[in-house]
Design a protein around this motif. Sequence first.
Motif, short mmCIF file in Angstrom:
data_model
loop_
_atom_site.label_atom_id
_atom_site.label_comp_id
_atom_site.label_asym_id
_atom_site.label_seq_id
_atom_site.Cartn_x
_atom_site.Cartn_y
_atom_site.Cartn_z
N VAL A 1 0.85 -1.19 0.00
CA VAL A 1 0.00 0.00 0.00
C VAL A 1 0.89 1.24 0.00
CG1 VAL A 1 -0.17 0.05 2.52
CG2 VAL A 1 -1.97 1.10 1.14
N GLN A 2 0.40 2.30 -0.59
CA GLN A 2 1.16 3.55 -0.62
C GLN A 2 1.05 4.28 0.72
OE1 GLN A 2 -0.21 5.86 -3.96
NE2 GLN A 2 1.05 4.71 -5.40
N PRO A 3 2.02 5.10 1.05
CA PRO A 3 1.92 5.92 2.28
C PRO A 3 0.62 6.71 2.29
CG PRO A 3 4.13 6.04 1.39
CD PRO A 3 3.32 5.30 0.38
N GLY A 4 -0.02 6.73 3.45
CA GLY A 4 -1.31 7.39 3.59
C GLY A 4 -2.49 6.50 3.32
N GLY A 5 -2.23 5.31 2.81
CA GLY A 5 -3.30 4.38 2.49
C GLY A 5 -3.79 3.58 3.69
N SER A 6 -4.70 2.67 3.41
CA SER A 6 -5.32 1.86 4.47
C SER A 6 -5.30 0.39 4.10
CB SER A 6 -6.78 2.29 4.67
OG SER A 6 -6.87 3.63 5.09
N LEU A 7 -5.30 -0.43 5.14
CA LEU A 7 -5.44 -1.88 5.00
C LEU A 7 -6.23 -2.38 6.19
CD1 LEU A 7 -1.93 -3.28 3.94
CD2 LEU A 7 -4.02 -3.31 2.57
N ARG A 8 -6.91 -3.50 5.99
CA ARG A 8 -7.61 -4.16 7.10
C ARG A 8 -7.13 -5.60 7.19
NH1 ARG A 8 -13.79 -6.27 7.74
NH2 ARG A 8 -14.11 -5.74 9.94
N LEU A 9 -6.54 -5.92 8.33
CA LEU A 9 -6.10 -7.29 8.58
C LEU A 9 -7.18 -8.06 9.31
CD1 LEU A 9 -2.42 -6.67 9.82
CD2 LEU A 9 -3.28 -6.89 7.47
N SER A 10 -7.23 -9.35 9.03
CA SER A 10 -8.16 -10.24 9.73
C SER A 10 -7.38 -11.43 10.26
CB SER A 10 -9.25 -10.74 8.78
OG SER A 10 -10.02 -9.69 8.28
N CYS A 11 -7.87 -11.99 11.36
CA CYS A 11 -7.28 -13.18 11.95
C CYS A 11 -8.42 -14.10 12.38
CB CYS A 11 -6.41 -12.82 13.14
SG CYS A 11 -5.81 -14.25 14.07
N ALA A 12 -8.54 -15.22 11.69
CA ALA A 12 -9.59 -16.17 12.00
C ALA A 12 -9.04 -17.23 12.94
CB ALA A 12 -10.11 -16.81 10.72
N ALA A 13 -9.71 -17.38 14.07
CA ALA A 13 -9.31 -18.36 15.07
C ALA A 13 -10.23 -19.57 15.02
CB ALA A 13 -9.34 -17.75 16.47
N SER A 14 -9.65 -20.75 15.18
CA SER A 14 -10.44 -21.97 15.20
C SER A 14 -9.83 -22.93 16.22
CB SER A 14 -10.50 -22.62 13.82
OG SER A 14 -9.20 -22.96 13.37
N GLY A 15 -10.61 -23.93 16.58
CA GLY A 15 -10.15 -24.88 17.59
C GLY A 15 -10.84 -24.64 18.91
N ARG A 16 -10.10 -24.90 20.00
CA ARG A 16 -10.67 -24.79 21.33
C ARG A 16 -10.50 -23.36 21.84
NH1 ARG A 16 -9.32 -28.64 26.59
NH2 ARG A 16 -11.18 -28.06 27.79
N ILE A 17 -11.52 -22.52 21.60
CA ILE A 17 -11.47 -21.12 21.99
C ILE A 17 -12.13 -20.95 23.35
CG2 ILE A 17 -12.10 -18.77 21.36
CD1 ILE A 17 -10.22 -20.12 19.37
N PHE A 18 -11.39 -20.41 24.31
CA PHE A 18 -11.92 -20.15 25.63
C PHE A 18 -12.59 -18.78 25.66
CE2 PHE A 18 -10.49 -23.61 28.32
CZ PHE A 18 -9.55 -24.23 27.50
N THR A 19 -13.66 -18.67 26.44
CA THR A 19 -14.44 -17.44 26.47
C THR A 19 -13.60 -16.26 26.93
OG1 THR A 19 -16.46 -18.69 26.94
CG2 THR A 19 -16.49 -16.32 27.43
N ILE A 20 -12.78 -16.48 27.96
CA ILE A 20 -11.94 -15.40 28.49
C ILE A 20 -10.57 -15.50 27.85
CG2 ILE A 20 -10.91 -14.40 30.54
CD1 ILE A 20 -13.27 -15.50 32.13
N ASN A 21 -10.22 -14.49 27.06
CA ASN A 21 -8.94 -14.51 26.37
C ASN A 21 -8.55 -13.09 26.00
OD1 ASN A 21 -9.88 -13.87 23.49
ND2 ASN A 21 -11.15 -15.65 23.99
N ILE A 22 -7.35 -12.97 25.55
CA ILE A 22 -6.86 -11.71 25.00
C ILE A 22 -6.30 -12.02 23.62
CG2 ILE A 22 -5.20 -9.82 25.21
CD1 ILE A 22 -5.22 -10.27 28.22
#
Length: 115
Positions: free
Chosen positions: A12-33
């Motif tokens: 991306v050029q300076p001044g531009g924007s991007l959106r990152l995503s992170c998909a989690a799967s498996g044993r996800i605990f309710t309380i997390n960071i």
Amino acid sequence: QVQLVESGGGLVQPGGSLRLSCAASGRIFTINIMGWYRQGPGKERELVASITSGSSTNYADSVKGRFTISRDNAKNTLYLQMNTLKPEDTAVYYCKYSYWGGDYWGQGTQVTVSS
């Protein structure tokens, strides 16, 4: 076990924007960071932003006012909206999931800010 898959990186050029995503799967605990970290060329990995399962957020000073972290607990997905990108934001961005039992990392996604 928790699996994390990042997406959304690119050039991306300076001044531009991007959106990152992170998909989690498996044993996800309710309380997390979850958080985004980055490692630039020749630099150590550093925290960019983090968010608790209760949506409390924390940002590195260098990205405050430009980046926004968010999460969709129903989809187990973490986001990082990056605006007004600068060349010094160039790095591999990693997603991290932390709970009482340990930490998991994604494989990383490259973000390059250049004209």
